[in-house]
Design an enzyme around this catalytic site. Structure first.
Site, PDB file in Angstrom:
ATOM      1  N   ARG A  44     109.623  60.761 -19.164  1.00 11.98           N
ATOM      2  CA  ARG A  44     108.720  60.505 -18.038  1.00 11.98           C
ATOM      3  C   ARG A  44     108.842  61.557 -16.938  1.00 11.98           C
ATOM      4  O   ARG A  44     107.880  61.862 -16.244  1.00 11.98           O
ATOM      5  CB  ARG A  44     109.016  59.131 -17.443  1.00 11.98           C
ATOM      6  CG  ARG A  44     108.036  58.093 -17.941  1.00 11.98           C
ATOM      7  CD  ARG A  44     108.405  56.738 -17.427  1.00 11.98           C
ATOM      8  NE  ARG A  44     109.603  56.245 -18.067  1.00 11.98           N
ATOM      9  CZ  ARG A  44     110.214  55.120 -17.716  1.00 11.98           C
ATOM     10  NH1 ARG A  44     109.758  54.412 -16.697  1.00 11.98           N
ATOM     11  NH2 ARG A  44     111.273  54.709 -18.353  1.00 11.98           N
ATOM     12  N   LYS A 213     107.423  40.977 -28.486  1.00  8.60           N
ATOM     13  CA  LYS A 213     106.523  39.845 -28.239  1.00  8.60           C
ATOM     14  C   LYS A 213     105.085  40.129 -28.622  1.00  8.60           C
ATOM     15  O   LYS A 213     104.474  41.063 -28.106  1.00  8.60           O
ATOM     16  CB  LYS A 213     106.553  39.494 -26.757  1.00  8.60           C
ATOM     17  CG  LYS A 213     107.836  38.886 -26.285  1.00  8.60           C
ATOM     18  CD  LYS A 213     107.579  38.407 -24.888  1.00  8.60           C
ATOM     19  CE  LYS A 213     108.795  37.834 -24.225  1.00  8.60           C
ATOM     20  NZ  LYS A 213     108.581  37.788 -22.773  1.00  8.60           N
ATOM     21  N   GLY A 345     108.278  51.675 -24.188  1.00  9.09           N
ATOM     22  CA  GLY A 345     109.597  52.098 -23.710  1.00  9.09           C
ATOM     23  C   GLY A 345     110.617  52.231 -24.822  1.00  9.09           C
ATOM     24  O   GLY A 345     111.229  53.279 -25.014  1.00  9.09           O
TER      25      GLY A 345
END
Ligand code: ADP
Ligand code: MG
Length: 387
Positions: A44, A213, A345
């Site tokens: 990043r 998820k 991530g």
């Protein structure tokens, strides 16, 4: 929308740029870079260096805006409250990191004490770093007065924080009402690459989807269920589909309350959802895809002309359960004909541990949640407010 590149031929030595970037990186992930390891520069940070260099090369004074973590200050208007986990959340560690990377002094500043004259009197090309904006309630509330206070420090604004652009925060959204505003180079690349795979992906389009998820990723699945040729699933996502089919998943990671949704998707596109056919288990838990699945998926991946990958295939942080993710990563990166988008991530972390060489057909997205929202077809406040 205005892009930073439009200022290419401008002398910016009379300008002050408020540059929003994403420094939401934990101290432990900064250790390598602090010890001088070039390859440990978080992706990043690497991604926004061209934007900073562009600005200072043209003489702009740059005030870096960012947040870190969730300080969750109590309602105290504009005043800086006592932050309990200050050490984890202050942006101070980035002063040293940026001065090393950019080979110049970086001045740390606090919104309550910084004054505009000081910025104006600094040399052209000076860099200031403002303390964590989420120490102020106004940031997450997208408060206009707070945004205006920030805006008064500069003469124009650049958003190069794609990963925060799904947040309606003052330094991402409201601030654009007060200053001429531009998209930075990384944000521009994100929009360009993600739009391309949404609008006219070359077929076959294969989406590799793992991670924790399914509720985080359902928007993307729904938006692509018609467009994609296949979803190759792993991790908690696959487990939830397996459970939806009535298979026993034991104590594996899955989302019970998402079973109805998962069933709907299986019904809508039964041939598109690929589920693992073998597993790496630990007691009653599925923790990785097995070798046969990895082989089957790798073959599919070879035929793709467009690939989107989000989410590791297993609990890759533990070496015993990392093989599936590594094999899939290898297969994806070996496909030189496909346009490849990789984001998330943990997904990027799994790539970094192996230090792969990336070809130009690969685009790494700096957005986790932001990428998922963008690919779900949602409008991101940080991008909309630049229009
Ligand atoms: P990303 O950040 O790349 O979008 P997620 O946040 O969705 O990915 O999920 C990543 C996490 O999911 C990883 O920490 C990984 O350990 C975990 N994970 C993946 N598969 C499993 C599994 N079968 N069992 C337990 N955890 C898993
Ligand atoms: Mg994650």
């Amino acid at each position: 929308m205005k892009y930073l590149k439009q200022l290419k031929n401008k002398n910016l030595s009379k300008e002050i740029c408020l540059l929003r970037i994403d420094l939401n990186i934990q101290n432990e992930d900064l250790r390598g870079i602090k010890n001088g390891l070039k390859q440990a520069i978080p992706f990043r940070i690497k991604a926004i260096l061209p934007t900073i260099k562009f600005l200072i090369d043209r003489g702009a004074r740059v005030v870096i805006l960012s947040h870190r973590g969730r300080p969750n200050p109590p309602k105290l208007g504009d005043y800086k409250p006592q932050i309990t986990n200050y050490k984890e959340l202050t942006l101070k560690p980035f002063v040293g990191i940026f001065s090393k990377l950019l080979k110049q002094k970086v001045i740390f500043a606090d919104l309550n004490s910084i004054n505009t004259t000081k910025i104006k009197n600094s040399k052209p090309g000076s860099i200031f770093l403002l303390e964590n904006l989420r120490f102020f309630k106004g940031e997450e509330e997208n408060n206009a007065a707070f945004a205006e206070k920030l805006a008064k420090l500069g003469t124009f604004y650049v958003n190069d924080a794609f990963a925060v652009s799904h947040r309606k925060n003052a330094s991402v959204a409201a601030i654009t009402k007060f200053l001429p505003s531009y998209a930075g180079f990384q944000l521009e690349k994100e929009i360009e690459n993600l739009t391309a795979v949404m609008k006219k992906p070359k077929k076959p389009l294969i989406i590799v989807m793992g991670g924790a998820k399914i509720s985080d990723k359902i928007g993307l699945i729904k938006n692509f269920v018609k467009k994609t040729d296949a979803f190759l699933t792993g991790g908690g996502i696959a487990n939830t589909f397996l459970a939806a089919l009535g298979m026993p998943v034991g104590e594996s990671l899955y989302e019970k309350n998402m079973i109805p949704e998962a069933r709907k998707i299986l019904k809508e596109a039964p041939k598109k959802i690929f589920l693992p056919i073998d597993f790496v288990l630990d007691k009653k838990k599925i923790l990785d895809i097995g070798p046969k699945t990895a082989e089957l998926y790798s073959k599919k991946i070879q035929s793709a002309k467009t690939i989107i990958w989000n989410g590791p295939m297993g609990k890759f942080e533990d070496k015993k359960f990392a093989q599936g993710t590594y094999k899939i990563a290898k297969a994806i990166l070996q496909n030189k004909k496909a346009k490849i988008i990789i984001g998330g991530g943990e997904t990027l972390a799994s790539l970094q541990t192996k230090n792969y060489k990336l070809q130009i057909n690969v685009f790494l997205s700096t957005g986790g949640g932001a990428m998922l929202e963008y690919l779900s077809g949602l409008k991101l406040p940080g991008i909309e407010s630049l229009k």
